[in-house]
Write an enzyme that holds these catalytic residues in place. Structure first.
Site, PDB file in Angstrom:
ATOM      1  N   THR A  20       0.720  -1.353   0.157  1.00 11.12           N
ATOM      2  CA  THR A  20      -0.173  -0.026  -0.060  1.00 11.12           C
ATOM      3  C   THR A  20       0.947   1.229   0.044  1.00 11.12           C
ATOM      4  O   THR A  20       0.374   2.197   0.126  1.00 11.12           O
ATOM      5  CB  THR A  20      -0.954   0.186   1.175  1.00 11.12           C
ATOM      6  OG1 THR A  20      -0.317   0.221   2.345  1.00 11.12           O
ATOM      7  CG2 THR A  20      -1.891  -1.100   1.065  1.00 11.12           C
ATOM      8  N   TRP A  21       2.066   1.129  -0.379  1.00  8.07           N
ATOM      9  CA  TRP A  21       2.865   2.429  -0.160  1.00  8.07           C
ATOM     10  C   TRP A  21       2.379   3.385  -1.358  1.00  8.07           C
ATOM     11  O   TRP A  21       2.091   2.931  -2.652  1.00  8.07           O
ATOM     12  CB  TRP A  21       4.480   2.214  -0.612  1.00  8.07           C
ATOM     13  CG  TRP A  21       5.410   2.932  -0.553  1.00  8.07           C
ATOM     14  CD1 TRP A  21       5.299   4.331   0.323  1.00  8.07           C
ATOM     15  CD2 TRP A  21       6.993   2.993  -0.677  1.00  8.07           C
ATOM     16  NE1 TRP A  21       6.433   4.957   0.375  1.00  8.07           N
ATOM     17  CE2 TRP A  21       7.433   4.242  -0.333  1.00  8.07           C
ATOM     18  CE3 TRP A  21       7.601   2.008  -1.463  1.00  8.07           C
ATOM     19  CZ2 TRP A  21       8.729   4.339  -0.658  1.00  8.07           C
ATOM     20  CZ3 TRP A  21       8.844   2.636  -1.783  1.00  8.07           C
ATOM     21  CH2 TRP A  21       9.493   3.664  -1.096  1.00  8.07           C
ATOM     22  N   ASP A  49      -0.167  -4.933   3.798  1.00 11.27           N
ATOM     23  CA  ASP A  49       1.025  -4.418   4.248  1.00 11.27           C
ATOM     24  C   ASP A  49       1.183  -2.734   4.482  1.00 11.27           C
ATOM     25  O   ASP A  49       0.720  -2.163   3.386  1.00 11.27           O
ATOM     26  CB  ASP A  49       2.171  -4.850   3.715  1.00 11.27           C
ATOM     27  CG  ASP A  49       3.738  -4.156   4.156  1.00 11.27           C
ATOM     28  OD1 ASP A  49       4.094  -4.421   4.917  1.00 11.27           O
ATOM     29  OD2 ASP A  49       4.141  -3.229   3.520  1.00 11.27           O
ATOM     30  N   TYR A  54       3.908   5.713   5.573  1.00 11.29           N
ATOM     31  CA  TYR A  54       3.479   5.795   4.307  1.00 11.29           C
ATOM     32  C   TYR A  54       2.196   6.911   4.329  1.00 11.29           C
ATOM     33  O   TYR A  54       1.198   6.763   5.040  1.00 11.29           O
ATOM     34  CB  TYR A  54       2.458   4.442   3.902  1.00 11.29           C
ATOM     35  CG  TYR A  54       3.503   3.209   3.584  1.00 11.29           C
ATOM     36  CD1 TYR A  54       4.965   3.544   3.362  1.00 11.29           C
ATOM     37  CD2 TYR A  54       3.045   1.735   3.193  1.00 11.29           C
ATOM     38  CE1 TYR A  54       5.728   2.310   3.337  1.00 11.29           C
ATOM     39  CE2 TYR A  54       3.837   0.763   3.120  1.00 11.29           C
ATOM     40  CZ  TYR A  54       5.197   1.119   3.104  1.00 11.29           C
ATOM     41  OH  TYR A  54       6.118  -0.094   3.053  1.00 11.29           O
ATOM     42  N   GLN A 165      11.445  -7.983   5.716  1.00 12.24           N
ATOM     43  CA  GLN A 165      10.860  -7.639   4.623  1.00 12.24           C
ATOM     44  C   GLN A 165      11.850  -7.008   4.103  1.00 12.24           C
ATOM     45  O   GLN A 165      12.366  -5.969   4.421  1.00 12.24           O
ATOM     46  CB  GLN A 165       9.472  -6.578   4.988  1.00 12.24           C
ATOM     47  CG  GLN A 165       8.808  -6.243   3.575  1.00 12.24           C
ATOM     48  CD  GLN A 165       7.790  -5.321   3.874  1.00 12.24           C
ATOM     49  OE1 GLN A 165       7.670  -4.315   3.333  1.00 12.24           O
ATOM     50  NE2 GLN A 165       6.668  -6.020   4.830  1.00 12.24           N
TER      51      GLN A 165
END
Length: 284
Positions: A20-21, A49, A54, A165
């Site tokens: 979802t960046w 995520d 973000y 990650q």
């Protein structure tokens, strides 16, 4: 291929999720982004995520709206704490703010976004306290190279790290030399961000490769689906693709069922070779 990865505490994590960046930052795209996230959940991509970084929380707020009508136990929510907030002074407040924006009582996974100045021993101790308080189920790290992971395992409770990650895709295979084997040998999962390359130029270059086109044509899939299938073909690796439209969401979800053969992987390796030496960890 299994749809879940068994973590080293016995819990299960979905193998394919949604990144979802940059989502939530443009109000004009908000409705479409919420629709895409909800559609992804319907198609089984229940791992979502995000991070406090973000959009400075806007991504978490967007997700909170998207999951408001979904049973919480059917989701696997991951967020990340800024390095400068990863110490005793700020981490508890940061975590609670993330929970408030997401509209949930707990995170399934809470990650240290990258290495900072806070000692790892302090961050780990705080993560363990967050677990005891029920605010998070598990914790991990992000953008840690092999030496970082070795240091992490040397501190008390560092072995309770469940995931790391990192950037990983067909055009960026550096972690295969030592980091990915290290993660596997220590029973930890790897989450791949940017699994279909980290910019349009890199993605286009891969998509236009003759072998990528040939294998994609053989299976009747898109080059992007092939890129995602490549990441998912690796043991203990979870992929976090981002999608901006329902059709892209559908294509991403379908990648979990694509089975690449050893011959396919060998053909890809000719043009996108696995490293023969230690590489600097790719990061965004």
């Amino acid at each position: 291929m299994e749809d879940f990865i068994k973590l080293n505490d016995g819990s299960m994590m979905p193998r394919l999720g949604q990144g979802t960046w940059y989502m939530g930052e443009d109000t004009r795209k908000r409705a479409d982004e919420i629709t895409s996230l909800r559609f992804g959940i319907e198609l089984g991509m229940t791992l979502i995520d995000t991070a406090e970084m973000y959009g400075e929380g806007l991504s978490e707020e967007l997700i909170g709206e998207a999951i408001s009508d979904v049973r919480r136990e059917n989701l696997f929510i991951v967020s990340k704490v800024y390095p400068h907030n990863a110490g005793r002074r700020n981490i508890f407040n940061s975590c609670k703010k993330s929970l408030d924006r997401l509209g949930t009582d707990y995170l399934d996974m809470y990650l240290l976004h990258w290495r900072g100045r806070v000692p790892l021993s302090e961050t780990v101790a705080c993560m363990e306290e967050l677990k005891k308080e029920g605010l998070i189920r598990n914790w991990g790290v992000s953008n840690f190279d092999t030496d970082d992971m070795e240091e992490l395992l040397s501190v008390p409770f560092g072995a309770n790290c469940r995931v790391n990650q990192v950037l990983y895709n067909l055009g960026s295979r550096g972690i295969e030399y030592d980091l990915l084997p290290f993660m596997r040998s220590n029973g930890m999962a790897t989450m791949a961000y940017c699994p279909m390359a980290h910019d349009r130029h890199s993605r286009k270059k891969i998509a236009e490769n003759a072998v990528v086109k040939e294998i994609s044509s053989k299976y009747g899939i898109t080059p992007e689906q092939l890129m995602l299938a490549f990441v998912l073909s690796n043991e203990g690796v979870c992929a976090l693709p981002k999608a901006s439209s329902p059709e892209h969401v559908r294509q991403n979800a379908a990648a979990i069922d694509i089975r690449l053969t050893p011959e396919d992987l060998d053909m890809l390796a000719v043009h996108f070779p696995s490293p023969k030496r230690k590489m600097t960890l790719d990061m965004l």
